[in-house]
Every structure is written in C-alpha cells, then in structure tokens.
Design an enzyme around this catalytic site. Structure first.
Site, PDB file in Angstrom:
ATOM      1  N   TYR A  52      -9.824  -2.871  11.059  1.00  0.00           N
ATOM      2  CA  TYR A  52     -10.669  -4.394  11.395  1.00  0.00           C
ATOM      3  C   TYR A  52     -10.053  -4.881  12.339  1.00  0.00           C
ATOM      4  O   TYR A  52      -8.913  -4.922  12.469  1.00  0.00           O
ATOM      5  CB  TYR A  52     -11.516  -4.982   9.950  1.00  0.00           C
ATOM      6  CG  TYR A  52     -10.703  -5.977   9.538  1.00  0.00           C
ATOM      7  CD1 TYR A  52      -9.190  -5.224   8.398  1.00  0.00           C
ATOM      8  CD2 TYR A  52     -10.215  -7.084   9.398  1.00  0.00           C
ATOM      9  CE1 TYR A  52      -8.076  -5.771   7.887  1.00  0.00           C
ATOM     10  CE2 TYR A  52      -9.732  -8.307   8.866  1.00  0.00           C
ATOM     11  CZ  TYR A  52      -8.578  -7.306   8.243  1.00  0.00           C
ATOM     12  OH  TYR A  52      -7.482  -8.103   7.535  1.00  0.00           O
TER      13      TYR A  52
ATOM     14  N   LYS B  67      -4.487  -2.044  11.344  1.00  0.00           N
ATOM     15  CA  LYS B  67      -4.845  -3.261   9.956  1.00  0.00           C
ATOM     16  C   LYS B  67      -6.947  -1.799   9.873  1.00  0.00           C
ATOM     17  O   LYS B  67      -7.565  -2.748   9.874  1.00  0.00           O
ATOM     18  CB  LYS B  67      -6.074  -4.215  11.713  1.00  0.00           C
ATOM     19  CG  LYS B  67      -6.110  -5.566  10.662  1.00  0.00           C
ATOM     20  CD  LYS B  67      -6.088  -6.641  11.956  1.00  0.00           C
ATOM     21  CE  LYS B  67      -6.497  -7.626  11.674  1.00  0.00           C
ATOM     22  NZ  LYS B  67      -6.135  -8.578  10.394  1.00  0.00           N
TER      23      LYS B  67
ATOM     24  N   GLU C  72       5.386 -10.053   4.402  1.00  0.00           N
ATOM     25  CA  GLU C  72       4.207 -11.060   5.052  1.00  0.00           C
ATOM     26  C   GLU C  72       3.514 -12.190   4.144  1.00  0.00           C
ATOM     27  O   GLU C  72       4.270 -11.800   2.825  1.00  0.00           O
ATOM     28  CB  GLU C  72       3.729 -10.601   6.329  1.00  0.00           C
ATOM     29  CG  GLU C  72       2.750  -9.471   5.546  1.00  0.00           C
ATOM     30  CD  GLU C  72       1.872  -8.790   6.943  1.00  0.00           C
ATOM     31  OE1 GLU C  72       1.980  -9.128   7.627  1.00  0.00           O
ATOM     32  OE2 GLU C  72       1.801  -7.249   6.571  1.00  0.00           O
TER      33      GLU C  72
ATOM     34  N   LEU D 248       2.157  -6.362   9.304  1.00  0.00           N
ATOM     35  CA  LEU D 248       1.044  -6.465  10.538  1.00  0.00           C
ATOM     36  C   LEU D 248       1.801  -6.528  12.210  1.00  0.00           C
ATOM     37  O   LEU D 248       3.258  -8.092  11.773  1.00  0.00           O
ATOM     38  CB  LEU D 248      -0.465  -6.922  10.387  1.00  0.00           C
ATOM     39  CG  LEU D 248      -0.787  -7.021  11.253  1.00  0.00           C
ATOM     40  CD1 LEU D 248      -2.217  -5.259  11.320  1.00  0.00           C
ATOM     41  CD2 LEU D 248      -2.497  -7.813  10.849  1.00  0.00           C
TER      42      LEU D 248
HETATM   43  N1  PDD Z   1      -5.431 -11.533   8.389  1.00  0.00           N
HETATM   44  N2  PDD Z   1      -0.774  -9.817   8.256  1.00  0.00           N
HETATM   45  C1  PDD Z   1      -1.742  -9.938   7.398  1.00  0.00           C
HETATM   46  C2  PDD Z   1      -1.376  -8.407   6.338  1.00  0.00           C
HETATM   47  C3  PDD Z   1      -3.153 -10.407   7.962  1.00  0.00           C
HETATM   48  O1  PDD Z   1      -4.093  -9.431   7.793  1.00  0.00           O
HETATM   49  C4  PDD Z   1      -2.935 -11.118   9.149  1.00  0.00           C
HETATM   50  C5  PDD Z   1      -4.793 -11.476   9.695  1.00  0.00           C
HETATM   51  C6  PDD Z   1      -1.962 -11.251   9.783  1.00  0.00           C
HETATM   52  C7  PDD Z   1      -2.189 -12.279  10.849  1.00  0.00           C
HETATM   53  O2  PDD Z   1      -2.756 -11.527  12.393  1.00  0.00           O
HETATM   54  P1  PDD Z   1      -3.019 -12.497  13.201  1.00  0.00           P
HETATM   55  O3  PDD Z   1      -2.177 -13.155  13.948  1.00  0.00           O
HETATM   56  O4  PDD Z   1      -3.270 -11.464  14.960  1.00  0.00           O
HETATM   57  O5  PDD Z   1      -4.590 -13.115  13.049  1.00  0.00           O
HETATM   58  C8  PDD Z   1      -0.349 -11.203   9.326  1.00  0.00           C
HETATM   59  C9  PDD Z   1      -6.735 -12.103   8.957  1.00  0.00           C
HETATM   60  C10 PDD Z   1      -7.003 -13.205   9.847  1.00  0.00           C
HETATM   61  C11 PDD Z   1      -7.900 -11.690   8.512  1.00  0.00           C
HETATM   62  O6  PDD Z   1      -7.575 -10.408   7.675  1.00  0.00           O
HETATM   63  O7  PDD Z   1      -9.127 -12.228   8.683  1.00  0.00           O
END
Ligand code: PDD
Length: 283
Positions: free
Chosen positions: A32, A147, A179, A203
C-alpha cells in the site's frame, strides 16, 4: 456519498465488492501507499511513486497503470469534495483473486487496485505539546522496507500503545531502536540527530527523507545510525515522522520523560521548517 476507486473505475464506496479469493484477504499478499493532500497539492508525490513501484517490484506485482495513480488520487479528492481540507489518499494493491494456493497464480491474474480518500483533522495541539510512546520488541518480519499490507504486528503493538494511553509504539530489534508501528523515529543526543539508516529493518519514510534533508540544510549534525535501547536515558530529544503527523515530538517513553519532558529545540526547529516548506509550496 463516498467515492472510491477500484480497478480503473470510480464507484460509490458502498457498492465496491472485492472477491473473497483476493490474495490480499487470504495472504496479505499486497502493498500500500499513503499520500497527503495539503489543500491544493500532494506532498512529494514523486517519492511516494518511487516507493510504490519499489514495493511492487520487490514482491513481483505488476500494475501496469501505476503511473495513473497521481491522477486517480487527484480525482478522489475532487469527487469527495476534499479540495479545501487536509486529506489522505490510500492506495492498496494486491496480487489479485485466484484459487487459494501459496504459489503465485499460474495464469495471469490482474492485481486488485483499490484507492480511497479520507479527510482528517491534524491534531495541532498534540503536535505542539508532544506525544508519549511505548518501547517494545520488534515482532515484525525481516523486510520492513516493503510497504506491505501485512500489518498485524504493527496493529497489535499500536493497540497496546493506545490501550496504555500512548500515541505510538517504537520497536527495538536486537537491542537497536528501529522505527514506530506507523512512523520513523529520530533522537537528539548532545546536538546530534540520529535515525536508523535505510535498511530492511525500517520503511524508507518519505517524511524521514525530507526531514533529513531539512536538518542537513539547517546545518544540524545528522547521523544515520541506529540508537541502542541502552542509550535511552541519554536522549535530549526524540520525535517521530510520518505522512499524517509530519514531525511529532516524543515527550515520554514508557512514561519516563525524554529530556526535560517538553518538545526539544531541534525538534521544534524541524517542525517549523517542515511547516514553512508546506506553506511555501501552497504559495
Ligand atoms: N505509515 N514506518 C512505518 C512502519 C510506517 O507505516 C510509516 C507510514 C512510516 C513513515 O513513512 P512516511 O513518512 O512515508 O509516511 C514509517 C503511514 C502513515 C500509514 O501506514 O498510514
């Protein structure tokens, strides 16, 4: 009436049907992506597109129309009358529907592509006062750089954080902080900004990448090195980053204050610079 996107069509969301044989449902066999709409533009769509394509290629899903996603996302904003509101667009891509067997379908099956938009209210008070997090064992798999929609460990850990009145769960793997359940995490120790390097254990957050750039531009000393859990008492500041929360100061970890228990100066500087960049892009 909400409108969503399924396999090339915009449809009333309540009319959308996905097969019970969909491999996303049966195996969490999909990926996703999430992009943030800032009342006029999507922030860093280019980086989200790169990550989307990488996630698909790593799990060998081929959505040949992937380049249409920016248009699909824009259309979802328009059709749902979200132009003037903060919103997120989610895209879910699975390997499609096929008779259940672990192996990829032997005949060519089209991926299932589903996207939806949702308006949300950024919680500026919490972002100013800071958040509490819990620290737990990283119970996820070894390819956290993808992701994947397989988010059960994230869901369980995040729920534990929420049950304990916290905002996020931060993971520790082999003694190193990786993270958050839905965010990247940063620390400041003696003026140096630390975050876990890009690897299969985290991620590659789009917000992480932009915050690192902003920090370097501001002359902050940045080290992409994992912080061991054993250094938690040395932290002067901490924050998480993600697409919806941007930069969120961490003021407590497992109920113990970080620094003086208030958002730190480096954190606030990066928060301000991030918001200023968005404001500039709005023009
Ligand atoms: N999540 N690490 C994980 C495990 C994440 O699910 C996310 C983002 C990030 C940060 O990535 P970014 O800066 O590209 O949003 C790091 C999104 C917000 C979600 O699952 O809704």
């Amino acid at each position: 009436m909400e409108t969503a996107y399924l396999n090339g069509e915009f449809l009333p969301k309540n009319e959308i049907r996905i097969s019970p044989d969909d491999r996303g449902f049966l195996f969490a066999d999909g990926i996703y992506e999430v992009v943030r709409w800032y009342e006029g533009f999507f922030f860093d769509m280019a980086s989200h597109m790169m990550r989307l394509k990488r996630s698909m290629s790593e799990i060998r899903i081929s959505w040949t129309d992937a380049d249409t996603f920016p248009f699909v996302a824009q259309e979802l904003i328009t059709l749902n009358i979200l132009q003037d509101r903060p919103a997120l667009v989610y895209l879910q891509v699975t390997r499609g529907a096929a008779k259940r067997t672990h192996a990829f379908p032997s005949t060519e099956v089209k991926p299932t592509v589903y996207a939806f938009a949702k308006g949300f209210r950024p919680d500026s008070e919490t972002m100013a006062s800071g958040i509490g997090v819990i620290l737990r064992k990283d119970i996820r798999w070894s390819r956290c750089d993808i992701k994947s929609v397989s988010l059960l460990p994230n869901v369980l850990s995040f729920q534990e954080a929420r049950d304990l009145g916290n905002y996020e769960c931060i993971f520790v793997r082999d003694g190193l902080i990786t993270e958050g359940a839905h965010s990247n995490v940063f620390f400041v120790i003696k003026g140096v900004l630390y975050t876990h390097p890009e690897s299969e254990n985290v991620l590659s957050g789009v917000t992480r990448k932009n915050v690192l750039r902003i920090a370097r531009e501001a002359g902050i000393n940045v080290r992409e090195i994992a912080v061991p859990e054993s250094r938690i008492t040395e932290l002067d500041e901490a924050f998480i980053t993600n697409t919806s929360s941007e930069v969120a100061p961490i003021v407590s970890i497992d109920n113990k204050s970080v620094g003086n228990g208030n958002p730190g100066l480096v954190t606030k500087l990066l928060q301000e610079k991030f918001v200023a960049e968005i404001r500039a892009l709005k023009g």
